[in-house]
Write an enzyme that holds these catalytic residues in place. Structure first.
Site, mmCIF file in Angstrom:
data_model
loop_
_atom_site.group_PDB
_atom_site.id
_atom_site.type_symbol
_atom_site.label_atom_id
_atom_site.label_comp_id
_atom_site.label_asym_id
_atom_site.label_seq_id
_atom_site.Cartn_x
_atom_site.Cartn_y
_atom_site.Cartn_z
ATOM 1 N N CYS A 2 0.822 -1.211 0.000
ATOM 2 C CA CYS A 2 0.000 0.000 0.000
ATOM 3 C C CYS A 2 0.858 1.264 0.000
ATOM 4 O O CYS A 2 1.982 1.273 0.498
ATOM 5 C CB CYS A 2 -0.885 0.048 1.239
ATOM 6 S SG CYS A 2 -1.887 -1.403 1.452
ATOM 7 N N ARG A 27 5.043 0.256 -5.956
ATOM 8 C CA ARG A 27 5.007 -0.566 -4.745
ATOM 9 C C ARG A 27 4.045 -1.748 -4.884
ATOM 10 O O ARG A 27 4.140 -2.700 -4.114
ATOM 11 C CB ARG A 27 4.560 0.293 -3.543
ATOM 12 C CG ARG A 27 5.529 1.401 -3.216
ATOM 13 C CD ARG A 27 4.913 2.385 -2.247
ATOM 14 N NE ARG A 27 4.690 1.805 -0.941
ATOM 15 C CZ ARG A 27 5.570 1.813 0.054
ATOM 16 N NH1 ARG A 27 6.747 2.373 -0.132
ATOM 17 N NH2 ARG A 27 5.280 1.282 1.206
ATOM 18 N N TRP A 74 -3.067 -2.578 -1.489
ATOM 19 C CA TRP A 74 -2.699 -3.938 -1.872
ATOM 20 C C TRP A 74 -3.481 -4.832 -0.914
ATOM 21 O O TRP A 74 -3.205 -4.862 0.276
ATOM 22 C CB TRP A 74 -1.191 -4.126 -1.706
ATOM 23 C CG TRP A 74 -0.649 -5.391 -2.275
ATOM 24 C CD1 TRP A 74 -0.253 -5.606 -3.566
ATOM 25 C CD2 TRP A 74 -0.387 -6.619 -1.575
ATOM 26 N NE1 TRP A 74 0.213 -6.890 -3.714
ATOM 27 C CE2 TRP A 74 0.137 -7.539 -2.514
ATOM 28 C CE3 TRP A 74 -0.567 -7.040 -0.260
ATOM 29 C CZ2 TRP A 74 0.498 -8.832 -2.170
ATOM 30 C CZ3 TRP A 74 -0.211 -8.333 0.081
ATOM 31 C CH2 TRP A 74 0.315 -9.212 -0.867
ATOM 32 N N ASN A 100 -1.624 1.783 5.942
ATOM 33 C CA ASN A 100 -0.781 0.688 5.436
ATOM 34 C C ASN A 100 -0.511 -0.241 6.606
ATOM 35 O O ASN A 100 -0.215 0.228 7.700
ATOM 36 C CB ASN A 100 0.587 1.191 4.964
ATOM 37 C CG ASN A 100 0.481 2.056 3.733
ATOM 38 O OD1 ASN A 100 -0.592 2.238 3.204
ATOM 39 N ND2 ASN A 100 1.612 2.587 3.311
ATOM 40 N N GLY A 101 -0.543 -1.543 6.361
ATOM 41 C CA GLY A 101 -0.241 -2.489 7.433
ATOM 42 C C GLY A 101 -1.457 -3.337 7.751
ATOM 43 O O GLY A 101 -2.419 -3.393 6.973
ATOM 44 N N GLU A 485 18.964 -16.244 -9.093
ATOM 45 C CA GLU A 485 18.505 -14.883 -9.388
ATOM 46 C C GLU A 485 17.946 -14.797 -10.810
ATOM 47 O O GLU A 485 16.920 -14.143 -11.044
ATOM 48 C CB GLU A 485 19.672 -13.904 -9.159
ATOM 49 C CG GLU A 485 19.413 -12.451 -9.507
ATOM 50 C CD GLU A 485 18.302 -11.788 -8.695
ATOM 51 O OE1 GLU A 485 17.760 -12.399 -7.761
ATOM 52 O OE2 GLU A 485 17.947 -10.653 -9.048
ATOM 53 N N LYS A 489 14.153 -13.699 -11.664
ATOM 54 C CA LYS A 489 13.846 -12.572 -12.567
ATOM 55 C C LYS A 489 12.856 -13.002 -13.631
ATOM 56 O O LYS A 489 11.894 -12.320 -13.926
ATOM 57 C CB LYS A 489 15.107 -12.092 -13.275
ATOM 58 C CG LYS A 489 16.027 -11.066 -12.750
ATOM 59 C CD LYS A 489 15.589 -9.903 -11.989
ATOM 60 C CE LYS A 489 14.902 -10.235 -10.699
ATOM 61 N NZ LYS A 489 15.482 -9.765 -9.494
ATOM 62 N N GLU A 492 9.207 -13.834 -12.178
ATOM 63 C CA GLU A 492 8.395 -12.750 -11.616
ATOM 64 C C GLU A 492 7.870 -11.775 -12.662
ATOM 65 O O GLU A 492 6.803 -11.195 -12.474
ATOM 66 C CB GLU A 492 9.106 -12.025 -10.468
ATOM 67 C CG GLU A 492 10.289 -11.195 -10.839
ATOM 68 C CD GLU A 492 10.922 -10.519 -9.629
ATOM 69 O OE1 GLU A 492 10.234 -10.183 -8.672
ATOM 70 O OE2 GLU A 492 12.149 -10.326 -9.668
ATOM 71 N N HIS A 508 20.413 -35.251 -9.559
ATOM 72 C CA HIS A 508 19.641 -35.791 -8.436
ATOM 73 C C HIS A 508 18.142 -35.553 -8.593
ATOM 74 O O HIS A 508 17.410 -35.586 -7.616
ATOM 75 C CB HIS A 508 20.150 -35.193 -7.123
ATOM 76 C CG HIS A 508 21.596 -35.507 -6.884
ATOM 77 N ND1 HIS A 508 22.022 -36.731 -6.449
ATOM 78 C CD2 HIS A 508 22.703 -34.757 -7.092
ATOM 79 C CE1 HIS A 508 23.339 -36.723 -6.359
ATOM 80 N NE2 HIS A 508 23.781 -35.536 -6.749
ATOM 81 N N LYS A 607 6.591 -4.075 -4.482
ATOM 82 C CA LYS A 607 8.024 -3.765 -4.464
ATOM 83 C C LYS A 607 8.611 -3.998 -3.081
ATOM 84 O O LYS A 607 9.681 -4.564 -2.949
ATOM 85 C CB LYS A 607 8.234 -2.315 -4.907
ATOM 86 C CG LYS A 607 9.695 -1.860 -4.918
ATOM 87 C CD LYS A 607 10.494 -2.609 -5.952
ATOM 88 C CE LYS A 607 11.958 -2.192 -5.976
ATOM 89 N NZ LYS A 607 12.790 -3.191 -6.683
HETATM 90 O O1 M6R Z 1 13.483 -4.665 -0.353
HETATM 91 P P1 M6R Z 1 14.073 -6.027 -0.110
HETATM 92 O O2 M6R Z 1 15.408 -6.191 -0.741
HETATM 93 O O3 M6R Z 1 14.086 -6.416 1.324
HETATM 94 O O4 M6R Z 1 13.066 -7.009 -0.857
HETATM 95 C C1 M6R Z 1 13.248 -8.393 -0.816
HETATM 96 C C2 M6R Z 1 12.426 -9.080 -1.868
HETATM 97 O O5 M6R Z 1 11.057 -8.814 -1.674
HETATM 98 C C3 M6R Z 1 12.808 -8.621 -3.281
HETATM 99 O O6 M6R Z 1 14.162 -8.843 -3.542
HETATM 100 C C4 M6R Z 1 11.967 -9.382 -4.337
HETATM 101 O O7 M6R Z 1 12.279 -10.737 -4.335
HETATM 102 C C5 M6R Z 1 12.164 -8.769 -5.720
HETATM 103 N N1 M6R Z 1 10.910 -8.647 -6.387
HETATM 104 C C6 M6R Z 1 13.064 -9.565 -6.603
HETATM 105 O O8 M6R Z 1 13.206 -9.014 -7.863
#
Ligand code: M6R
Length: 612
Positions: A2, A27, A74, A100-101, A485, A489, A492, A508, A607
């Site tokens: 949010c 966000r 959100w 928010n929260g 990673e 990427k 997502e 395995h 985000k």
């Molecule tokens: O802000 P942060 O680095 O703590 O966030 C951690 C994860 O939420 C963040 O890296 C997320 O996995 C990304 N969307 C990856 O691209």
């Protein structure tokens, strides 16, 4: 997650809030809304969907209020729809709130209020909070400010809120616990937001609210007190953020802008810290802590997502260079265990946003067990940066694309600097190695630029695999976290199922998946496991897998074995992830664009994940 924007001053609040909400779109959210104090009436306008949907709905309306609150939601409690969107009214419609929260004990509070005749319109916890504030005001006859404080003393959970009242024109009340809130202080005007991006255009003077603080803007003045009425003098900080860093600057998406920014962001994360010619390496944030790090028996690294992957890279770095035992933990798992923390352990928390709820909770747990906590954060003044004992900012600049790119390379750069500095202090690397690593690090930004020369080749490969249904990413050693990673990427932003594995683990289990329809990305740079990776490639080719290999430039063996190669410049093995991750970021980006995905705001994602 949010986003909050609120304004009180002399400008028209609506366009300003709308622009601010757009700045917070990154966000992640599913509805938006504003409340404006028009005459003596609080009018709320809200809509499921994008901020632009709200904008279209209100086009042509004459909204001239100079005080208002706005929100991007959100969904947590209640599905994303117009009714559950914020702001919410209190029972008599004289108060409105954005939040928010999560208010964890909202259900029991709601039960009592229903008994007293309160009627709720939404399924949200937030609506309960604003009704509760009104109820306390009615019961006690106290000021709104006191009622807010009394209500907040009763609730469990996390919040950043802004409350606006039809009975107090010119007044906004904000509070936080666990969710960020920044106050912009202009001449005769005040801004409230979840981060500084909606504010920077108007003022660089900001106050970061602390947990349990309540800020009241009244009669053009800002007053901050805690829940027990103790006043604190607002500490005004200067924002270093520049407006152009939060705009696309001619690129189609923030993600591609941020990928191409990496030569600069990596350089920025070393600026003032590293000078290879003088063999100089110093991180201000390490002052007083380097001896502790060098003496550590164990380092525990906590983070989530991409930050966790950066932690895995750091595991190799600290073990290899400084000979310190390292454990890397998902913050979300660590926080719910009863982890063993010893006297000489150091905990490193990694986070781009500095607001990730699980990472914050892991820090608090480690702190309660007496650990020294070191933070590696990107967002200056963020909750994690403030919760840690010491730390080093990554200085990557604002990262707006949901998929983390430049934050990852900046995290790895800073962690490399810390590992080298620790190794030097410990005497586990000699002078020659030390100087060589510093010199190579300084050249990394230039080498990242060289990787970009392959962008059109990567685009061609992306075109060929646009409609692949699965991907496997394999790497060994320092390239194993890079494989993870790369897979993260891709999944997502393109929604293609992708798995990262240590290449040797393939036999395995995952090898059963290999056939002519399975693209396999190998991280196959010339390093100490090169021969092993070559064997793994052969195993995949023998089963007709389609192999894309990231290789070191000049490699003559692997190009003859695989379907596609992407070269990266030669670099010291320790620094490999900083280069090998770049083609994977580009590959994901191009595939997602070709599939027509919303690259910067992928579905369901936020985000910064500020709820657990
Ligand atoms: O802000 P942060 O680095 O703590 O966030 C951690 C994860 O939420 C963040 O890296 C997320 O996995 C990304 N969307 C990856 O691209």
């Amino acid at each position: 997650m949010c986003g909050i924007v609120a304004y009180v001053g002399y400008r028209e609040a609506f366009p300003l809030i709308l622009k601010g909400l757009k700045r917070l779109e990154y966000r992640g959210y599913d509805s938006s809304g504003v409340a404006l104090l028009e005459g003596d009436k609080l009018n709320i306008y809200k809509k499921k969907g994008k901020v632009s949907d709200l904008e279209s709905e209100l086009a042509g309306k004459h909204l001239t209020a100079t005080i208002g609150i706005g929100h991007t939601r959100w969904a947590t409690h209640g599905e994303p729809n117009d009714v559950n969107a914020h702001p919410h009214y209190s029972n008599n419609r004289r108060l409105s709130i954005i939040h928010n929260g999560i208010i964890e004990n909202y259900a029991s509070i709601k039960q009592n209020l229903v008994k007293k005749g309160h009627v709720f319109l939404s399924d949200t916890d937030t609506e309960v909070l604003v009704h509760f504030i009104e109820d306390i005001q009615n019961e006690t006859g106290d000021t709104l400010e006191s009622a807010v404080k009394l209500a907040l003393k009763e609730v469990f959970g996390a919040y950043a809120i802004v409350v606006m009242s039809a009975d107090h024109p010119g007044q906004l009340i904000a509070a936080r616990k666990g969710s960020p809130l920044v106050i912009g202080v202009g001449g005769d005007e005040f801004f409230f937001a979840s981060d500084a991006t909606p504010i920077v255009e108007y003022t660089k003077d900001v106050v970061y609210l602390d947990d349990y603080e309540v800020a009241v803007v009244k009669d053009g003045k800002l007053n901050i007190q805690n829940l027990d009425n103790t006043e604190t003098i607002p500490y005004i900080q200067k924002l270093e953020m520049e407006l152009e860093t939060i705009e696309k600057g001619g690129y189609d998406h923030f993600m591609i802008k941020e990928i191409f920014e990496q030569p600069r962001s990596i350089a920025d994360s070393m600026r003032g810290r590293l000078n290879a010619a003088d063999a100089h390496l110093q991180l201000g944030g390490l002052n007083g802590y380097l001896d502790k790090l060098a003496a550590a028996e164990r380092i525990v690294i906590v983070g989530c997502g991409t930050s966790w992957h950066a932690g895995l890279v750091a595991e190799y770095l600290f073990e290899e260079l400084a000979r310190i035992n390292v454990e890397v933990e998902y913050a979300s798992e660590f926080r719910y265990r009863n982890p063993v923390i010893r006297k000489n352990d150091i905990v490193i928390a990694i986070s781009q946003s500095g607001e990730t709820a699980d990472t914050l909770a892991a820090i608090e747990l480690a702190k309660s067990k007496g650990a020294t906590i070191f933070g590696v954060c990107n967002v200056v003044g963020s909750s994690i940066a403030r919760a840690t004992h010491a730390g080093a900012y990554t200085h990557a600049g604002p990262e707006i694309g949901v998929a983390s790119t430049k934050a990852f390379t900046a995290q790895v750069t800073v962690l490399t600097l810390i590992a080298i500095a620790t190794a030097k202090r410990k005497g586990t690397i000699n002078e020659e190695m030390y100087r060589q690593l510093l010199a190579e690090l300084e050249n990394v930004p230039q080498k990242v630029n060289e990787v970009f020369e392959n962008a059109s080749r990567i685009k061609e490969i992306a075109f060929i695999f646009t409609y692949a249904r699965n991907f496997i990413y394999l790497g060994r050693g320092l390239n194993f976290p890079v494989a993870l990673e790369g897979a993260l990427k891709l999944k997502e932003i393109s929604y293609i199922h992708a798995e990262g594995y240590p290449a040797a683990e393939m036999k395995h289990g995952p090898i059963a998946l290999i056939d002519e329809d399975m693209p396999v990305v190998f991280l196959a740079t010339k390093d100490s496991s090169y021969e092993k990776i070559v064997s793994n490639i052969q195993e995949v080719k023998a089963r007709k897998g389609r192999v894309i290999a990231i290789v070191t430039e000049g490699d003559t063996l692997i190009p003859g074995m695989v379907d596609f190669v992407i070269e990266v410049p030669k670099v010291h093995e320790i620094l490999t992830p900083l280069l090998s991750v770049i083609p994977l970021q580009l590959l994901s980006y191009y595939i997602a664009v070709m599939r027509g995905r919303n690259v910067d705001q992928p579905r369901n994602l936020a985000k910064s994940v500020t709820v657990e």
